[in-house]
Design a protein around this motif. Structure first.
Motif, PDB file in Angstrom:
ATOM      1  N   ASN A  78       0.466  -1.583   0.222  1.00  0.00           N
ATOM      2  CA  ASN A  78       0.248  -0.061  -0.186  1.00  0.00           C
ATOM      3  C   ASN A  78       0.402   1.469   0.075  1.00  0.00           C
ATOM      4  OD1 ASN A  78       1.184  -0.128   2.651  1.00  0.00           O
ATOM      5  ND2 ASN A  78      -1.239  -0.482   3.335  1.00  0.00           N
ATOM      6  N   ASN A  79       2.302   1.468  -1.091  1.00  0.00           N
ATOM      7  CA  ASN A  79       3.125   2.309  -0.099  1.00  0.00           C
ATOM      8  C   ASN A  79       3.410   2.884   1.251  1.00  0.00           C
ATOM      9  OD1 ASN A  79       2.932   2.565  -3.686  1.00  0.00           O
ATOM     10  ND2 ASN A  79       1.561   3.896  -3.680  1.00  0.00           N
TER      11      ASN A  79
ATOM     12  N   GLY B 271       7.619   4.945   7.726  1.00  0.00           N
ATOM     13  CA  GLY B 271       6.063   5.947   8.201  1.00  0.00           C
ATOM     14  C   GLY B 271       5.455   7.128   6.724  1.00  0.00           C
ATOM     15  N   ASP B 272       6.615   7.068   5.309  1.00  0.00           N
ATOM     16  CA  ASP B 272       6.187   7.268   4.755  1.00  0.00           C
ATOM     17  C   ASP B 272       4.996   6.886   3.890  1.00  0.00           C
ATOM     18  OD1 ASP B 272       9.262   9.705   4.528  1.00  0.00           O
ATOM     19  OD2 ASP B 272       8.017   9.761   5.906  1.00  0.00           O
ATOM     20  N   ILE B 273       4.311   8.008   2.927  1.00  0.00           N
ATOM     21  CA  ILE B 273       3.739   7.166   2.118  1.00  0.00           C
ATOM     22  C   ILE B 273       4.125   7.754   0.305  1.00  0.00           C
ATOM     23  CG2 ILE B 273       1.084   6.974   1.344  1.00  0.00           C
ATOM     24  CD1 ILE B 273       0.387   7.071   4.163  1.00  0.00           C
TER      25      ILE B 273
ATOM     26  N   ASP C 245       3.562  -2.825  -5.925  1.00  0.00           N
ATOM     27  CA  ASP C 245       4.007  -3.788  -6.734  1.00  0.00           C
ATOM     28  C   ASP C 245       4.737  -3.124  -8.336  1.00  0.00           C
ATOM     29  OD1 ASP C 245       1.758  -6.401  -5.871  1.00  0.00           O
ATOM     30  OD2 ASP C 245       4.201  -6.128  -5.357  1.00  0.00           O
ATOM     31  N   ALA C 246       3.436  -1.947  -8.118  1.00  0.00           N
ATOM     32  CA  ALA C 246       3.627  -1.859  -8.969  1.00  0.00           C
ATOM     33  C   ALA C 246       4.802  -0.254  -9.574  1.00  0.00           C
ATOM     34  CB  ALA C 246       2.448  -0.389  -9.762  1.00  0.00           C
ATOM     35  N   LEU C 247       5.284   0.197  -8.395  1.00  0.00           N
ATOM     36  CA  LEU C 247       6.563   1.216  -7.798  1.00  0.00           C
ATOM     37  C   LEU C 247       7.223  -0.042  -7.737  1.00  0.00           C
ATOM     38  CD1 LEU C 247       6.921   3.486  -4.961  1.00  0.00           C
ATOM     39  CD2 LEU C 247       8.859   1.928  -5.946  1.00  0.00           C
TER      40      LEU C 247
END
Lengths: 123, 830
Positions: free
Chosen positions: B50-51, B71-73, B86-88
């Motif tokens: 979930n990034n 904790g960064d999104i 996954d895309a990332l």
């Protein structure tokens, strides 16, 4: 010659009694008060029979008996033991010392007379 | 709920196999999947599907240097929004390593940009993140399964299993979950970790009363959180919220768990519980020590620090707990800690020396040889390593002397004890000194030495309490009897110590392989008496005593060092105790020998005394009887003869009395010896009866006989047996009415091995109360027929003594009014 009897006991009363008991036999009696005297008298008198008490001072009857019997000169002497000790030990000791007969105190004087008769070989 | 548990226990083999298989498969799955990452370009930091940037980091990863924090999104990559993690990863994988990539980050609502060069996911990264971490997770997991398998009945095993499965699965899934996103088990598992610690605290070291309620509560709270945690995973904004909730919940649970453990530690004074709690307590402290920098680093400073210390530190706790559940015999945690600390200090010192020396050598040698520092460092390392052992020993010794004086003292204690053990002979003093030494050296509350006495009871022979006055209620409530405290020989504790010849500690109880009853009894004894440790005192393979010790004052366990020390002392003690005993026995023997000799002399004197007495009595008797007889033969007067007869008879009577007295005494003293010979008992009885009939001419009694014609051979003394029969006959005669019948019976009974001779009369009979004492000395019965008894009261006593000398038995059958039957048995010679 009359037979000689040596009476050995430390009690005079007993010696007298024995004398009285065998009076009728017509034997000559001699006396000794203790074991040492007994042996001296044996040498001196050379009796035919010894009436011997056991409990005596200066050598008890057993030793006297042994010594008389072991000495070839005196081994033929008939030894009649009179004693109040009546345990079996006495019997066994007697056999070893070679005594010829035994009579227990208190005795019947007649019995004593018979035993002395027998020992002297009198009818 | 408990039914399910019962089923699980019954089928534990299947259950455990399934569990283990599951973990192994999951682990293999993870490790295998991770291989795809090797050599692949990746962002330089990890993201969940979930990034979200998770708390997973490797030192080589550049992302965190560049400013990325946990904790960064990740909102966009190079301007492009990514659907998910996954895309990332796919996108970045297509780029060249080293390419700078711009990441837009949402940090607590604020958007920021960071540029991070693309990195290659190295083999090292893979190895640590996958095989290593997964293995650690597997280890945690399987540990729980193994403990449960070995001790399914212990409720703590179940709690432990629950906890380790969760922690294990988390670790197994971590690598995967944060990189390739295939394993999502983590999401369901993690929320339950906090509760699992709480549950563990409820079941270990003690079962707390409210455990079922609290378990239900925490599980009840965790369930929805777990559900939401998984469900909301893909909704990043809401996930962050639930993540915070989860973190708060987990921290609360951990705090509660910690509180419960600490409470257990302080609340329970029972040494076992304290020790178990201490194990966990120390584990917790270590974890705190190890994880505090981690927490500070990651959570507060948002920088990953000292990641690598966590798993080893964390492993302390489950290892200890698992061990404790399994074995229940904890090693001394304090000793372990001190030893570890000593090692750590020494190693640190050695490392400092190493570096220092290396630096010096480098510096010096470089100037001299100009060689590269590598060779120099290798050489200096070798030198230091060579010195290490003696160095280590020296340092260890110093540390021991300075900081751990106790261990150092032990050797001194043994030396001190050895000195007096060899010098003191007085048993009590010896034992008191030993106890003093032990109780003082190891700082024990109290101790008792119990020695085996002649009655085979182990009696408290020496006791020591640490403080001057013993506590109000006597701590060692060993069975008391007549004011003395002891443990009986048959007690299972004694039997166990005798067989095992080893120390028995309270914690050994559970692992002992003994019947249930014995186990309960030993446990009861140890609890009541508050003895925690029993050491056997063995001499030449036999148990001669016990040493019972209470708890250590510090509350700590008895370490193996302690037990070794005490056992060594006890070996010495055994020898000294035996020596002291032998000396005492010797003393007694000498005394005994002296008194024996004295007794013997006295005895001989007595026999001579008897002889003397008999001689002195018989001599006058001889005179009396002898002269009376002579006189009787001399007198003619019948009356005079009659009187003289009386004198003779009475003297004979007196003589008989003297003889009987002496006989009885000789029999009693064991000085009587009779010569036994084979004789015909039938003939002897016949002759005795004949003689008796002959003597009783006054009353003209006829004796009925029932004597077999054949020979009955016995081993006997003729005169004495004659005496016996005559005595019985004369008694029958005395107690018979004028026309009473006397009957003499001889028969062979049983299997032909015994002959019975009985003399029966038709007299008044003997009451039962008087029958017991008939055969004793000086017993005379009142003769209702009025005849003055001329006896001495010794007749029957002599009868018994003679017959018993012949290995026979005497007896009487009689009832008042029914006459009496006196009988004796003699063994027949076949």
């Amino acid at each position: 010659m009359a037979d000689k009897v040596l009476i050995v006991d430390d009690e005079e009363m007993i010696r007298d009694l024995v004398k009285v008991s065998i009076k009728d036999l017509g034997v000559d009696t001699y006396e000794a008060q203790d074991g040492v005297e007994a042996l001296e008298k044996v040498k001196e008198v050379k009796p035919d029979l010894v009436v011997l008490d056991i409990l005596m001072p200066n050598k008890d009857g057993f030793r006297v008996c042994s010594e008389i019997k072991e000495n070839p000169e005196t081994s033929g002497i008939y030894i009649l033991i009179i004693t109040s000790r009546d345990t079996v030990l006495t019997q066994i000791a007697l056999k070893r010392t070679g005594a010829d007969d035994i009579l227990f105190k208190p005795f019947d004087p007649k019995e004593l007379k018979e035993k002395v008769k027998k020992g002297l070989g009198l009818f | 709920m408990s039914e399910i548990y019962d089923i699980i226990i019954k089928r534990k083999n299947y259950f455990c196999t399934v569990l283990a298989l599951f973990a192994v498969l999951t682990a293999a799955f993870s490790i295998n999947n991770g291989r795809a990452l090797i050599g692949r370009p990746f962002p330089g930091f990890s993201t969940l599907r979930n990034n979200l940037v998770p708390v997973v980091w490797m030192p080589a990863w550049g992302g965190f240097e560049k400013g990325i924090k946990f904790g960064d999104i990740v909102v966009a990559v190079n301007g492009r929004p990514m659907a998910d993690g996954d895309a990332l990863n796919e996108y970045v994988a297509s780029l060249e390593p080293g390419t700078s990539v711009k990441y837009r980050i949402d940090r607590s609502g604020v958007l920021r940009d960071f540029t991070v060069p693309v990195q290659i996911f190295s083999l090292k990264d893979y190895l640590i993140l996958f095989p290593v971490v997964v293995s650690i997770g597997l280890f945690f997991y399987l540990m729980g399964v193994v403990v449960f398998f070995l001790k399914p009945r212990n409720p703590a095993s179940g709690a432990f299993l629950f906890n380790s499965v969760l922690v294990g699965l988390t670790l197994i899934s971590t690598g995967d979950h944060s990189t390739i996103h295939r394993n999502n088990l983590l999401l369901i598992v993690m929320p339950f970790i906090g509760p699992s610690f709480v549950i563990l605290g409820l079941y270990f070291p003690e079962l707390l009363r409210f455990r079922k309620t609290v378990t239900a509560i925490v599980l009840g709270i965790a369930a929805p959180i777990a559900f939401l945690y998984a469900y909301l995973f893909n909704d990043i904004s809401r996930y962050v919220v639930i993540d915070t909730v989860f973190l708060v919940f987990m921290s609360t649970c951990n705090a509660v768990a910690a509180l419960i453990i600490v409470r257990s530690f302080y609340h329970y004074t029972d040494p076992i519980t304290r020790q178990k709690a201490k194990m966990v307590f120390y584990g917790f402290c270590l974890t705190l020590l190890g994880s505090t920098p981690f927490v500070i680093g990651t959570v507060i400073l948002k920088k990953m620090v000292f990641f690598w210390f966590i798993p080893p530190a964390l492993m302390m706790i489950p290892l200890g707990i698992g061990y404790a559940i399994l074995i229940n015999n904890l090693f001394d945690v304090d000793a372990f800690i001190t030893k570890t600390a000593s090692y750590v200090l020494v190693s640190a010192f050695a490392v400092l020396v190493l570096f220092g020396t290396m630096g010096l050598f480098s510096f010096a040698l470089q100037n001299i040889t100009g060689q590269s520092s590598q060779i120099v460092s290798v050489v200096s390392t070798l030198i230091v390593v060579a010195m290490f052992r003696p160095l280590r020993v020296r340092v260890n010794d110093t540390i021991n002397r300075r900081f751990f004086r106790q261990g150092y003292e032990y050797r001194n204690t043994i030396q001190r004890a050895a000195r007096f053990l060899n010098s003191i002979i007085e048993l009590e003093e010896l034992l008191n000194n030993i106890l003093d030494t032990v109780v003082d050296a190891i700082q024990i509350e109290f101790g008792s030495i119990m020695l085996r006495k002649k009655d085979d009871r182990f009696r408290v022979t020496a006791e020591r309490f640490y403080s001057a006055a013993p506590p109000p209620s006597s701590p060692s409530k060993i069975r008391e009897e007549a004011g003395e405290r002891f443990i009986g020989e048959a007690h299972p504790l004694v039997r166990y110590l005798e067989e095992s010849k080893k120390a028995l500690h309270l914690t050994d109880l559970e692992t002992m392989n003994i019947p249930e009853d014995d186990h309960a009894r030993i446990e009861a004894l140890m609890h009541e008496s508050r003895f925690v440790l029993f050491i056997p005192i063995i001499y030449e393979l036999k148990l001669i005593g016990l040493l019972g010790l209470g708890a250590k004052r510090s509350g700590a366990w008895y370490s193996s060092d302690d037990i070794d020390l005490i056992s060594t002392l006890m070996i010495q003690t055994a020898v000294s105790v035996e020596n002291a005993r032998k000396v005492e026995e010797l003393k007694k023997m000498v005394e005994l020998e002296t008194s024996y000799r004295e007794l013997k002399a006295l005895d001989e004197l007595k026999d001579n005394f008897l002889s003397m007495v008999s001689h002195d009595l018989r001599t006058p008797m001889t005179g009396i009887k002898g002269y009376a007889l002579i006189l009787r033969d001399m007198v003619r007067d019948e009356e005079q003869q009659k009187y003289l007869n009386i004198i003779v008879q009475q003297s004979e009577r007196l003589t008989r009395l003297i003889n009987d007295l002496l006989d009885v005494q000789r029999f009693e003293d064991g000085k009587m010896t009779l010569e036994l010979a084979d004789l015909d008992l039938a003939r002897l009885v016949r002759e005795s009866v004949d003689a008796f009939e002959g003597a009783t001419y006054e009353k003209q009694l006829v004796v009925e006989r029932s004597i077999p014609e054949r020979e009955i051979i016995v081993s006997g003394h003729r005169d004495r047996l004659h005496q016996v029969v005559t005595n019985l006959l004369s008694n029958a005669f005395k107690f018979s009415p004028p026309d009473g019948r006397i009957r003499v019976c001889l028969e062979v009974i049983g299997d032909g091995s015994k002959a019975k001779v009985s003399v029966s009369d038709a007299g008044p009979g003997i009451p039962i109360e008087l029958q017991d004492r008939l055969f004793e000395k000086f017993q005379q019965l009142q003769n209702p027929l009025g005849e003055k008894d001329q006896g001495s009261g010794l007749g029957l006593a002599l009868v018994r003594q003679i017959i018993e000398y012949h290995n026979g038995k005497v007896g009487v059958n009689s009832e008042p009014g029914k006459g009496s039957e006196f009988f004796f048995f003699l063994p027949v010679k076949i």
